[in-house]
Scaffold this active site. Structure first.
Site, PDB file in Angstrom:
ATOM      1  N   GLU A  56      -4.126   0.278  40.502  1.00 33.86           N
ATOM      2  CA  GLU A  56      -3.913   1.715  40.324  1.00 33.86           C
ATOM      3  C   GLU A  56      -4.512   2.148  38.997  1.00 33.86           C
ATOM      4  O   GLU A  56      -4.227   1.562  37.955  1.00 33.86           O
ATOM      5  CB  GLU A  56      -2.407   2.034  40.377  1.00 33.86           C
ATOM      6  CG  GLU A  56      -2.034   3.457  39.990  1.00 33.86           C
ATOM      7  CD  GLU A  56      -2.759   4.537  40.791  1.00 33.86           C
ATOM      8  OE1 GLU A  56      -2.647   4.547  42.019  1.00 33.86           O
ATOM      9  OE2 GLU A  56      -3.460   5.360  40.159  1.00 33.86           O
ATOM     10  N   GLY A  97       0.729   7.841  43.286  1.00 31.35           N
ATOM     11  CA  GLY A  97      -0.397   8.697  43.672  1.00 31.35           C
ATOM     12  C   GLY A  97      -0.136  10.185  43.498  1.00 31.35           C
ATOM     13  O   GLY A  97       0.775  10.606  42.773  1.00 31.35           O
ATOM     14  N   THR A  98      -0.957  10.963  44.187  1.00 32.93           N
ATOM     15  CA  THR A  98      -0.853  12.427  44.142  1.00 32.93           C
ATOM     16  C   THR A  98       0.555  12.858  44.531  1.00 32.93           C
ATOM     17  O   THR A  98       1.183  13.674  43.853  1.00 32.93           O
ATOM     18  CB  THR A  98      -1.856  13.043  45.158  1.00 32.93           C
ATOM     19  OG1 THR A  98      -3.162  12.546  44.871  1.00 32.93           O
ATOM     20  CG2 THR A  98      -1.846  14.552  45.103  1.00 32.93           C
ATOM     21  N   CYS A  99       1.044  12.304  45.626  1.00 30.75           N
ATOM     22  CA  CYS A  99       2.313  12.749  46.209  1.00 30.75           C
ATOM     23  C   CYS A  99       3.468  12.698  45.200  1.00 30.75           C
ATOM     24  O   CYS A  99       4.149  13.692  44.974  1.00 30.75           O
ATOM     25  CB  CYS A  99       2.611  11.871  47.418  1.00 30.75           C
ATOM     26  SG  CYS A  99       4.188  12.197  48.158  1.00 30.75           S
ATOM     27  N   GLU A 130       3.229  27.612  48.979  1.00 26.92           N
ATOM     28  CA  GLU A 130       4.387  26.952  48.355  1.00 26.92           C
ATOM     29  C   GLU A 130       4.468  27.311  46.867  1.00 26.92           C
ATOM     30  O   GLU A 130       5.506  27.768  46.375  1.00 26.92           O
ATOM     31  CB  GLU A 130       4.296  25.427  48.521  1.00 26.92           C
ATOM     32  CG  GLU A 130       4.576  24.970  49.949  1.00 26.92           C
ATOM     33  CD  GLU A 130       4.705  23.464  50.122  1.00 26.92           C
ATOM     34  OE1 GLU A 130       5.018  23.030  51.230  1.00 26.92           O
ATOM     35  OE2 GLU A 130       4.492  22.699  49.146  1.00 26.92           O
ATOM     36  N   GLU A 137      -7.512  35.195  50.628  1.00 25.56           N
ATOM     37  CA  GLU A 137      -7.823  34.185  51.656  1.00 25.56           C
ATOM     38  C   GLU A 137      -9.120  34.551  52.353  1.00 25.56           C
ATOM     39  O   GLU A 137      -9.317  35.696  52.757  1.00 25.56           O
ATOM     40  CB  GLU A 137      -6.652  34.085  52.641  1.00 25.56           C
ATOM     41  CG  GLU A 137      -6.940  33.386  53.957  1.00 25.56           C
ATOM     42  CD  GLU A 137      -7.379  31.927  53.823  1.00 25.56           C
ATOM     43  OE1 GLU A 137      -6.753  31.162  53.072  1.00 25.56           O
ATOM     44  OE2 GLU A 137      -8.370  31.556  54.490  1.00 25.56           O
ATOM     45  N   ASP A 165      -5.593   9.969  52.689  1.00 26.14           N
ATOM     46  CA  ASP A 165      -6.416  11.166  52.460  1.00 26.14           C
ATOM     47  C   ASP A 165      -7.907  10.857  52.384  1.00 26.14           C
ATOM     48  O   ASP A 165      -8.733  11.753  52.539  1.00 26.14           O
ATOM     49  CB  ASP A 165      -6.018  11.839  51.125  1.00 26.14           C
ATOM     50  CG  ASP A 165      -4.777  12.718  51.263  1.00 26.14           C
ATOM     51  OD1 ASP A 165      -4.105  12.639  52.300  1.00 26.14           O
ATOM     52  OD2 ASP A 165      -4.491  13.469  50.304  1.00 26.14           O
ATOM     53  N   HIS A 187      27.982  21.605  66.932  1.00 25.98           N
ATOM     54  CA  HIS A 187      28.247  23.020  66.631  1.00 25.98           C
ATOM     55  C   HIS A 187      29.125  23.100  65.386  1.00 25.98           C
ATOM     56  O   HIS A 187      30.071  22.330  65.267  1.00 25.98           O
ATOM     57  CB  HIS A 187      28.965  23.674  67.808  1.00 25.98           C
ATOM     58  CG  HIS A 187      29.336  25.097  67.536  1.00 25.98           C
ATOM     59  ND1 HIS A 187      28.406  26.118  67.562  1.00 25.98           N
ATOM     60  CD2 HIS A 187      30.522  25.665  67.184  1.00 25.98           C
ATOM     61  CE1 HIS A 187      29.008  27.252  67.261  1.00 25.98           C
ATOM     62  NE2 HIS A 187      30.290  27.018  67.019  1.00 25.98           N
TER      63      HIS A 187
END
Ligand code: FAD
Ligand code: NAI
Length: 465
Positions: free
Chosen positions: A32, A39-41, A186, A202, A312, A444
């Site tokens: 790494e 990582g990114t996450c 987000e 956009e 990715d 319920h």
């Protein structure tokens, strides 16, 4: 003794792959380049963004819902440094968790830039030194990086990517976001809740391309009611940094009308691109496609024997759980087992309020493929728990094959949609019909009863509407 497997990259793809391989008895190393694992996450993606979404959502709830609920707390205030600390502590706990799991599974971790030196050889460069490791197999899990806009330089101070938008020192008065995808909506929600005026530009004529268009139309209206402004079918062509306030040039996507929008911060969130810099792919002869993604076959094998790739950096949705499942599958394949990922059942969640969650096909996709389907829809306005919580925005939509009743897609917009979609994913993984969901007893009072009612609605027999 050589390793059985070296994984390059410790994101959700890489670290999960390493752990599964170790469980299967392999001698495993992970390389790494960053100081922390995950990582990114874990470091700059899923985890810190969800911390900010959680805290900002509670802040807004404390303003909008607490008085209605009869909870008096005075005027809530944002303490941004404390909020950032809360986020950072969450990130720290997660990245340390990966380090713990490496130790627990006897995985050797190397900090440095990994490079494919030759078949079965990985060079690790750190602090000017190079070490060469030998291995039987290599998994590339080097992830992705921010996509950039030509002519607009991301300085991570005033013009930021998601990484800079997660560490802003103060709430911007005006935030201009380029791209109405997942990150734009987000992080736009986070800073809007904390007090920013948010404008989203956009390129396309809709938000969240790829997701069910009916859901997105209604979702856009809700976001507009919350105060986010959208400029669709538009593009940002330049950002002038010479004044205290940034000046963005916004043009119609097709060219023509031009306007200037002022902002304190511009967030560029127009997608992500595979990351393979410094990996030595060309020297090793590993082929990429025209979008820079490592090409793999159905078993995650590249064109070079013994080198695999996941997450990715290969084709498919850029999602942490997709990378994780590929990590498990490739470890099992390397161990001689039948690892497999079902790409038809990968949930997709946008963690705004309300949340959007989907799995399987959208109505747009079914129409395009000419597949006949029935629709069952149920609004949260008719769900007891949603009503009593005063959170009735949204609905559940189930799409089932017109002939066989097999569930082809489930789309939920509503509070906690991200948790509720798991039921739909399990049902689809088992090839369920809408009738199976409709006949499954749901507790319920829960929001999940709306899923059951939508399944009943496929055959026009919803009970509560
Ligand atoms: P990564 O997580 O990118 O990890 C790759 C690792 O490889 C990195 O640590 C990198 O430093 C390392 N590396 C690269 N090259 C080398 C080298 N040569 N040598 C050594 N190490 C190297 N997905 C979701 O599913 N849910 C979400 O809520 C979500 N939220 C997100 C929010 C944001 C703001 C962002 C940016 C992304 C989000 N994602 C989310 C996407 C998710 O983060 C990615 O899909 C996921 O991290 C991909 O995992 P990966 O293992 O393929 O790559
Ligand atoms: P995205 O692909 O979701 O959205 C990018 C948006 O920018 C699209 O709507 C696109 O049409 C638009 N766009 C592209 N070029 C443009 C331009 N020049 N001008 C204006 N708009 C333009 O990408 P995003 O939001 O950057 O996120 C990257 C990836 O990270 C996502 O694809 C997703 O896989 C992952 N992610 C997942 C999350 C989740 O699962 N909740 C959260 C955040 C990120």
């Amino acid at each position: 003794m050589p390793y059985d497997l070296i994984v390059i990259g410790s994101g959700p793809g890489g670290y999960v792959c390493a752990i599964r391989a170790a469980q299967l008895g392999m001698k495993v190393a992970v390389v790494e380049k960053d100081k922390t694992f995950g990582g990114t996450c874990l470091n700059v993606g899923c985890i810190p963004s969800k911390a900010m979404l959680h805290t900002s959502e509670l802040y807004e709830e404390s303003i909008q819902l607490f008085p209605k609920m009869g909870i008096k707390i005075g005027k809530p205030e944002v303490d941004l440094p404390a909020m950032m600390k809360f986020k950072d502590e969450g990130v720290d706990g997660n990245v340390k968790g990966v380090a713990f799991l490496f130790r627990k599974n006897k995985i050797d971790a190397f900090q440095g830039i990994g490079r494919l030196a030759a078949a079965g050889k990985v060079e690790v460069k750190a602090d000017g030194k190079t070490e060469t490791l030998e291995t039987k197999a290599i998994v590339i899990a080097t992830g992705s990086d921010v996509a950039r806009l030509r002519g607009i330089d991301i300085d991570e101070k005033r013009i930021v990517s998601s990484t800079g938008a997660l560490v802003l020192g103060e709430v911007p008065q005006r935030l201009l976001i380029v791209g109405a995808g997942v990150i734009g909506l987000e992080l736009g929600s986070v800073w809007r809740r904390l007090g920013a005026q948010v404008v989203v530009v956009e390129f396309l004529d809709r938000i969240l391309p790829g997701m069910d268009s009916e859901v997105c139309r209604q979702f856009q209206r809700l976001l507009e009611k919350q105060g986010i402004t959208f400029k669709l079918a538009s593009k940002v062509t330049a950002v002038d940094k010479s004044n205290a306030r940034l000046k963005a040039t916004v043009e119609a996507a097709a060219g023509g009308a031009v306007e200037t929008i002022e902002a304190d911060i511009v967030l560029v969130s127009i997608g992500r691109v595979p990351f393979t810099e410094g990996l030595g792919l060309e020297d090793a002869g590993v082929k990429k496609d025209n979008r820079g993604r490592v090409i793999v076959d159905a078993h995650y094998a590249t064109n070079v024997p013994g080198i695999y790739a996941i997450g990715d950096v290969i084709a498919g949705p850029m999602l942490a759980h997709k990378a994780e499942d590929e990590g498990v599958a490739v470890a099992e394949i390397i161990a001689g087992q039948a690892g497999h990922v079902n790409y038809d059942v990968i949930p997709n969640v946008v963690y705004t309020f309300p949340e959007i969650a989907s799995v399987g096909k959208s109505e747009d996709e079914l129409k395009e493929a000419g597949i006949a389907y029935n629709v069952g829809k149920f609004p949260f306005t008719a769900n007891g728990r949603a009503k009593v919580n005063h959170q009735t925005e949204g609905f559940v939509k189930i799409l089932a094959d017109a002939k066989t009743d097999r569930v082809l897609g489930v789309h939920i917009m509503g509070a906690d949609a991200g948790n509720m979609i798991a039921e739909a994913a399990v049902a689809m993984e088992f090839g369920a019909a809408s009738e199976d969901i409709a006949r499954t007893c749901h507790a319920h009072p829960t929001l999940t009863e709306a899923v059951k009612e939508a399944a009943l609605a496929v055959n026009k027999r919803a009970i509560s509407m």
